[in-house]
Write an enzyme that holds these catalytic residues in place. Sequence first.
Site, PDB file in Angstrom:
ATOM      1  N   VAL A  64      -9.940  -3.002   5.496  1.00 46.15           N
ATOM      2  CA  VAL A  64      -9.306  -2.361   4.333  1.00 46.15           C
ATOM      3  C   VAL A  64      -7.956  -1.788   4.774  1.00 46.15           C
ATOM      4  CG1 VAL A  64      -9.510  -0.542   2.592  1.00 46.15           C
ATOM      5  CG2 VAL A  64     -11.537  -1.832   3.299  1.00 46.15           C
ATOM      6  N   GLU A  87      -9.589  -8.961   7.180  1.00 46.27           N
ATOM      7  CA  GLU A  87     -10.953  -8.688   6.715  1.00 46.27           C
ATOM      8  C   GLU A  87     -11.227  -7.193   6.533  1.00 46.27           C
ATOM      9  OE1 GLU A  87     -10.048 -10.713   9.137  1.00 46.27           O
ATOM     10  OE2 GLU A  87     -10.979 -12.673   8.825  1.00 46.27           O
ATOM     11  N   HIS A 145       0.852  -1.191   0.000  1.00 42.06           N
ATOM     12  CA  HIS A 145       0.000   0.000   0.000  1.00 42.06           C
ATOM     13  C   HIS A 145       0.886   1.238   0.000  1.00 42.06           C
ATOM     14  CE1 HIS A 145      -3.538   2.418   0.776  1.00 42.06           C
ATOM     15  NE2 HIS A 145      -2.785   3.101   1.625  1.00 42.06           N
TER      16      HIS A 145
HETATM   17  C1  GRF Z   1       1.213   0.798  -6.280  1.00 44.25           C
HETATM   18  O1  GRF Z   1       1.538   2.095  -5.862  1.00 44.25           O
HETATM   19  C2  GRF Z   1       0.652   0.002  -5.131  1.00 44.25           C
HETATM   20  O2  GRF Z   1       1.150   0.388  -3.886  1.00 44.25           O
HETATM   21  C3  GRF Z   1      -0.807   0.350  -5.191  1.00 44.25           C
HETATM   22  O3  GRF Z   1      -1.097   0.414  -6.560  1.00 44.25           O
HETATM   23  C4  GRF Z   1       0.067   0.784  -7.288  1.00 44.25           C
HETATM   24  C5  GRF Z   1       0.250  -0.232  -8.385  1.00 44.25           C
HETATM   25  O4  GRF Z   1       1.004   0.238  -9.437  1.00 44.25           O
HETATM   26  N1  GRF Z   1      -1.592  -0.598  -4.437  1.00 44.25           N
HETATM   27  P1  GRF Z   1       1.403  -0.708 -10.658  1.00 44.25           P
HETATM   28  O5  GRF Z   1       0.123  -1.191 -11.310  1.00 44.25           O
HETATM   29  O6  GRF Z   1       2.221  -1.840 -10.112  1.00 44.25           O
HETATM   30  O7  GRF Z   1       2.198   0.179 -11.566  1.00 44.25           O
END
Ligand code: GRF
Length: 206
Positions: free
Chosen positions: A163, A161, A128
């Site tokens: 977010v 479970e 994330h």
């Molecule tokens: C990343 O920044 C990830 O942390 C987030 O979505 C982005 C995905 O980027 N959950 P990509 O599709 O791998 O370029």
Amino acid sequence: MSEPYTYPRKGSIDDPLRIAVLISGSGSGLLSLLKHQQSNQCPHVTKLIISDNVNAGGLHHGGIFEISTAAIPLPRSSDKNQQRTLHENLIHEKLINSKIELIVLSGYMRILTSVFVKKWKGRIINIHPSLLPKYPGAHAHRDALADGAEITGCTVHLVDEGVDTGEIIAQEEVPILEGDTVEKLQERVKRIEHQLYPKVLDDFCS
Ligand code: GRF
């Protein structure tokens, strides 16, 4: 009551953990993982790429690296709950048929239901783009900028479970610079994500 985490077995170079990477977009994180697996001896190997978005750019990486890919869009249904359940059942079936041992979420833009999470809890990992618990949800960079934060970063965590609430495995800070936009910040955070996620997976799988 929430279920405990059940972790995957230990992978090894001779018998790596079989990973499925779930994406929705460009898959730059997926690409960094595939390059890492190609050029290092890893206790994990990507055996399957799944996207809920049939047009996800990241699906092309599967062809280049000769990895099975599956586009599994939401099935048609007027009942939203039924639609989610049907969709996740299709994904679950594919994972089981491919003998997947660990699900790696890499820019997968759907929230998994607690029913699905329970089946895989301890074996779903996510990255994330913020220092959780700060800025959960789909707009982490926008929220960090709106908050006037000076530092953000990325977090690798197990999926539970909720977010973006699961057990945190690793985090890395990224400074927010003057004049940053969502796009600039996203780029800078992604560069760190691309180093962090493969490293964390090496440790987690072994
Ligand atoms: C990343 O920044 C990830 O942390 C987030 O979505 C982005 C995905 O980027 N959950 P990509 O599709 O791998 O370029």
